[in-house]
Structures are given as C-alpha cells and as structure tokens.
Design an enzyme around this catalytic site. Sequence first.
Site, short mmCIF file in Angstrom:
data_model
loop_
_atom_site.label_atom_id
_atom_site.label_comp_id
_atom_site.label_asym_id
_atom_site.label_seq_id
_atom_site.Cartn_x
_atom_site.Cartn_y
_atom_site.Cartn_z
N VAL A 84 1.71 8.91 -4.04
CA VAL A 84 0.62 8.11 -3.50
C VAL A 84 -0.45 9.05 -2.96
O VAL A 84 -0.14 10.07 -2.34
CB VAL A 84 1.14 7.18 -2.39
CG1 VAL A 84 -0.01 6.38 -1.76
CG2 VAL A 84 2.19 6.23 -2.93
N CYS A 85 -1.68 8.69 -3.17
CA CYS A 85 -2.80 9.52 -2.72
C CYS A 85 -2.72 9.79 -1.22
O CYS A 85 -2.67 8.86 -0.41
CB CYS A 85 -4.12 8.83 -3.06
SG CYS A 85 -5.58 9.76 -2.57
N LEU A 86 -2.68 11.07 -0.84
CA LEU A 86 -2.56 11.43 0.57
C LEU A 86 -3.77 10.97 1.38
O LEU A 86 -3.64 10.62 2.55
CB LEU A 86 -2.39 12.94 0.71
CG LEU A 86 -0.98 13.49 0.43
CD1 LEU A 86 -0.99 15.00 0.50
CD2 LEU A 86 0.03 12.92 1.41
#
Length: 481
Positions: A84-86
């Site tokens: 998941v995009c940080l």
Amino acid sequence: MSSPSKRREMDLMKLMMSDYKVETVNDGIQEFFVDFHGPNESLYQGGVWRVRVELPDAYPYKSPSIGFVNKIYHPNVDEMSGSVCLDVINQTWSPMFDLVNVFEVFLPQLLLYPNPSDPLNGEAAALMMRDRPAYEQKVKALNENISKSLIIFWCDILKPCTRPHLSSRVSTLPHRRHPHPFPPLPAATSHRDLEMEKHGRKPEPNIFGSVWRFLRRCLFLVLALGPMPNHIAFIMDGNRRYAKRRNVKEGTGHGVGFTTLASVCQYCFEMGVKYVTVYAFSIDNFKRKPEEVQSLMDLMKEKIDELLEEESIVQKYGFRINFWGSLDLLSEPVRLAAEKAMAHTASNTGPVLSVCVAYTSTNEIMRAIKKSCARKRLGTQGYANCDGESVCEDIDGCVTVADLEENLDTADCPDPDIVIRTSGETRLSNFLLWQTSLSHLQNPNPLWPEFSLRNLIWAILEYQKIHPYLEARRRLAKKEN
C-alpha cells in the site's frame, strides 16, 4: 506513556481478540497476517484478502507497513508486491490509532475511496480516470476470481475422503457449550495451519495467541475468587466522538463500537456473566438529522444480520438476544431483523444479550403501566367512565409494584449489578431508571470503541470492593418491602 514494545503487544492482543483471523510469523509481534474482507458497498465487496502487516521499531509513532498477499487491483496498491502506498498511510496515520483501526477504518476507506492522483498502480489509476465503468468491471471480475479460487482451495482442504484426519477432528467438536461458567476457550485454526495439514505437515502452534488465552483464563479464575456480577449493563457512549477525533466518517465509530461489543460479550461469557445489556439507540436519537438516523438504521440492520451468521459470537457461545424498547418506531427492515434475531435465538441456553433500541426508561415504565391497567381491566370490577372503559374504584388496589415489574421489558432479567457508561459521562440518560436503584454506577474515561479488557476487569474489581455495601442495601430494601 507505554514503551513502543508494550504498545505493539497491546495492539496486537486487541487485534487478536477482535473478529479478525490473525496469524503471527515465527510467534513474533512485529510481523503477522490478517484475513481482510472487502467492505460492503464497495467494488471489493465479497473478496477476501490476506494482508501482511509489519510494525516498525518506532511504532506507533511510525506507521505500520501494509501489503496485500493475494492480487488486488487498486490505484494505491502496487500490483506486483501488493504494498500500500506509504504516502496514503502517512496522511491518515496517528499514534492514537491502533491495529484495529487499520482494518476497521484505514483499509475500508482506502478501498471505498481510491486516489488515482497518487498511484502505485499507474495502469489502474489511468483506467479509473479514463474509463470508470471499465475500471469497475475489471475490479469486480478480479474479485470473483479470488472468491472462486478461495472456494476451490477450501473445498480441496476439507474433502473428507482425502483428509480423514481433518474431518475426524472436525466431527469431534462439541455442538453445545460447556455449562460451566468458565468453559473451554475455542482454539482457532488459521489459514496456514490448514495449508500445512494439506501437505501432511503438523501445524505450527500460535504460541503468542495460546499464551494470551491461557493468561486470560487464569486472570478470570482469579477474579472469580471474589463476587462476580450476574448482569452488566453498558451505555455505549462516545462512538461519534471517536470518529470525530480520528477525522473519519461518522458512522465508522459505530462500526468499531460493534466490534468492541463483540469482544466485551466474549469476555463476559468467559467470566461467567450471564446477562449483558447495552443501550444502543434512544428514542431521543430520532431527533438527529434524518440522514444520520437512516445511516444508523442501516448499520443496525447490517449488524443484526451479522449476529445471526454461523461464525458470529452469538452462534459460537449460544447467546439469546432480546430487543427492548418501542420496536414499532424502528424502520421496518430493522424491526423485522430484530424480531428474526429474537426468534432465531429464543431456544439458546447461553448468556442473554439485551439490546435497548428505540428505548427510554420513562417510555418503558409508561408501557408497563398501560399493560398492567389493561390486564387489571379484564379481571377487576369497577365502574365505566364516559368512554365506556372500566375503571378501578380503588386506584391503589388496581396496579401494584409487582404488577408493574411483571410488565417491564426487563421482567425476565435480574437488575444490573453494574452499569458502565463510557467516555466519562455521569448521566444515565433515561436508561433502566427503575432497575438500577441498587446498581454500581461507573463512568470510565475511554470512549466506547476504546473500551478494553483492562477497563472491564477494573470495573469488576471496583464492584467487588463495594459488593458488601450493595448486598447490605439490598437486604434492607427487601425488609422494607
């Protein structure tokens, strides 16, 4: 303030005590897998994903790392690694959050509201902005493939002809719960355990979870050395404030609150508490905004339906469900769902969960008086008023306290030993006014979604401390009556 290591342990324990299936890696507390169901009313509804979570050394001051193990098509999730995009995580993460928030708030919000302007999957982001129907069709098609593969996987594992050792183990599981007030705790079988059995290997024990269940059982046995409450009532206050503090949708707090209720019911069952009553929705709540009331009604029906599912805590522990209040004020789908739940669990012999909806104590007392008068009217001779209704000549001899109590919603339930209102509020808010004259009232500071096992144990210890005084007051009240 607790250290990061203790905070990791506490948050992981809380997640394990929730409805999610958690599997630790090498019995550690920094890396684990969780089975996550796609949120309702989203493109991902019906799909089940295995989510890998890693907690950094600086957790909770640094956000956890989250990744999907099986494939998911989403603009903010890398298609190859499942990460998941940080940036998306960091925008919403707060040290006040815990791991339950990740699965109750963050991931549902991520799947419900994808952000194509900050993509990890450029193809998904471009398709979403260019051709939204095609994007939605591709997501749904992938979800169907995931669901089919999961069905095939489980059917293959559970074939009795090829897995005789597994089917024989399942057939020996008890169908009824042990009548002892401290029944054996159920041992969950994880996804990895079943997969290892499929390949003929002995499953690795989840030592962390087993040790926690054992310690919890020992703690409850120690508590039982003192007087234990028979009935605990909760005013579940603080759901909206919980959502507001975390800057999430208002209804999210009520969803997390339902998870807390399930955990509290499990703890009470393990302790031997026979009656649990909760204040879910007041008649006064109908004065809120129509859209908020409708949202709560929809959520209520959804959660009532969940209670009847085979894997729910109601079915697991044999809870009998009551709904108290003016149910005719509820929307028809909610009323029918409540009536179905009561009928479906009427023969259960386990603890009793009573849910007060469309309820106030004054309304309950008023309805009890009307019922008492109606019953007396049939068997008492008096005179008729101008409307032709029979009226008792002696009002004092018409309806007694005993008559009234027989017609209260709580007629088949003992008075609460403890009444707990979360969020630090000290008002009863028109809740069980008749029944709580000799109850121990407590107002812990945590909001209802934050209410934990520690708070429940502290409440029981406080009750045990004052129990001799309460018993003396009850004996005196019986003499006076």
